[in-house]
Design a protein around this motif. Structure first.
Motif, PDB file in Angstrom:
ATOM      1  N   ILE A  28      -0.632  -3.144 -33.329  1.00  0.00           N
ATOM      2  CA  ILE A  28      -0.903  -2.200 -34.484  1.00  0.00           C
ATOM      3  C   ILE A  28       0.463  -1.872 -34.889  1.00  0.00           C
ATOM      4  CG2 ILE A  28      -2.119  -0.623 -35.543  1.00  0.00           C
ATOM      5  CD1 ILE A  28      -4.319  -1.036 -33.338  1.00  0.00           C
ATOM      6  N   ILE A  29       0.728  -2.498 -36.157  1.00  0.00           N
ATOM      7  CA  ILE A  29       1.988  -1.703 -36.950  1.00  0.00           C
ATOM      8  C   ILE A  29       1.344  -0.561 -37.948  1.00  0.00           C
ATOM      9  CG2 ILE A  29       4.035  -2.332 -38.247  1.00  0.00           C
ATOM     10  CD1 ILE A  29       3.926  -3.549 -35.585  1.00  0.00           C
ATOM     11  N   SER A  30       1.852   0.593 -37.677  1.00  0.00           N
ATOM     12  CA  SER A  30       1.378   1.606 -38.596  1.00  0.00           C
ATOM     13  C   SER A  30       2.056   2.051 -39.714  1.00  0.00           C
ATOM     14  CB  SER A  30       0.971   2.892 -37.702  1.00  0.00           C
ATOM     15  OG  SER A  30       2.549   3.446 -37.396  1.00  0.00           O
ATOM     16  N   ASP A  31       3.108   1.391 -40.061  1.00  0.00           N
ATOM     17  CA  ASP A  31       4.162   1.538 -41.022  1.00  0.00           C
ATOM     18  C   ASP A  31       4.211   0.516 -41.959  1.00  0.00           C
ATOM     19  OD1 ASP A  31       5.721   0.244 -39.373  1.00  0.00           O
ATOM     20  OD2 ASP A  31       7.365   1.570 -39.658  1.00  0.00           O
ATOM     21  N   THR A  32       3.063  -0.314 -41.935  1.00  0.00           N
ATOM     22  CA  THR A  32       3.041  -1.710 -42.993  1.00  0.00           C
ATOM     23  C   THR A  32       3.213  -1.370 -44.295  1.00  0.00           C
ATOM     24  OG1 THR A  32       2.166  -2.789 -41.304  1.00  0.00           O
ATOM     25  CG2 THR A  32       2.081  -3.831 -43.235  1.00  0.00           C
ATOM     26  N   GLU A  33       3.970  -1.950 -45.268  1.00  0.00           N
ATOM     27  CA  GLU A  33       4.080  -1.893 -46.631  1.00  0.00           C
ATOM     28  C   GLU A  33       3.426  -3.223 -47.005  1.00  0.00           C
ATOM     29  OE1 GLU A  33       7.918  -1.873 -49.108  1.00  0.00           O
ATOM     30  OE2 GLU A  33       7.338   0.286 -48.566  1.00  0.00           O
ATOM     31  N   LEU A  34       2.383  -3.270 -48.052  1.00  0.00           N
ATOM     32  CA  LEU A  34       1.615  -4.283 -48.479  1.00  0.00           C
ATOM     33  C   LEU A  34       1.387  -4.211 -50.057  1.00  0.00           C
ATOM     34  CD1 LEU A  34      -1.594  -4.091 -47.971  1.00  0.00           C
ATOM     35  CD2 LEU A  34      -0.745  -4.388 -45.777  1.00  0.00           C
ATOM     36  N   TYR A  35       0.904  -5.309 -50.659  1.00  0.00           N
ATOM     37  CA  TYR A  35       0.558  -5.071 -52.088  1.00  0.00           C
ATOM     38  C   TYR A  35      -1.121  -5.403 -51.734  1.00  0.00           C
ATOM     39  CZ  TYR A  35       5.176  -5.399 -53.715  1.00  0.00           C
ATOM     40  OH  TYR A  35       6.383  -5.380 -54.052  1.00  0.00           O
TER      41      TYR A  35
END
Length: 81
Positions: A28-35
């Motif tokens: 689980i990656i908690s700091d993901t940046e996505l559109y």
């Protein structure tokens, strides 16, 4: 940079930061940046963000003193079941 367009509906996507996402079924990656497309819900991760996440997971897996997450989960499942 021009606004990212949704591949499904061509609507302008919204950039969202700090999202929790599961990768490789283990991390689980908690700091993901996505559109995210506000119209149809399609999600997109750009190449730089994908590479950052890949390196983060590689760093985690390369640490010898830390057991692989899948091994820990397998042990937990064994104990719970």
């Amino acid at each position: 940079m021009a606004a990212q367009k949704c591949t499904n509906c061509r609507h302008a996507m919204k950039k969202v930061s700090g999202v929790n996402r599961l990768f490789l079924g283990r991390y689980i990656i908690s700091d993901t940046e996505l559109y995210i497309c506000p119209k149809c819900g399609e999600e997109y991760i750009d190449a730089q963000e994908y590479e950052r996440i890949r390196k983060k997971i590689e760093d985690i897996e390369s640490k010898i003193s830390i057991p692989a997450v899948h091994e820990v989960i397998a042990k937990i499942r064994f104990l719970v079941l």
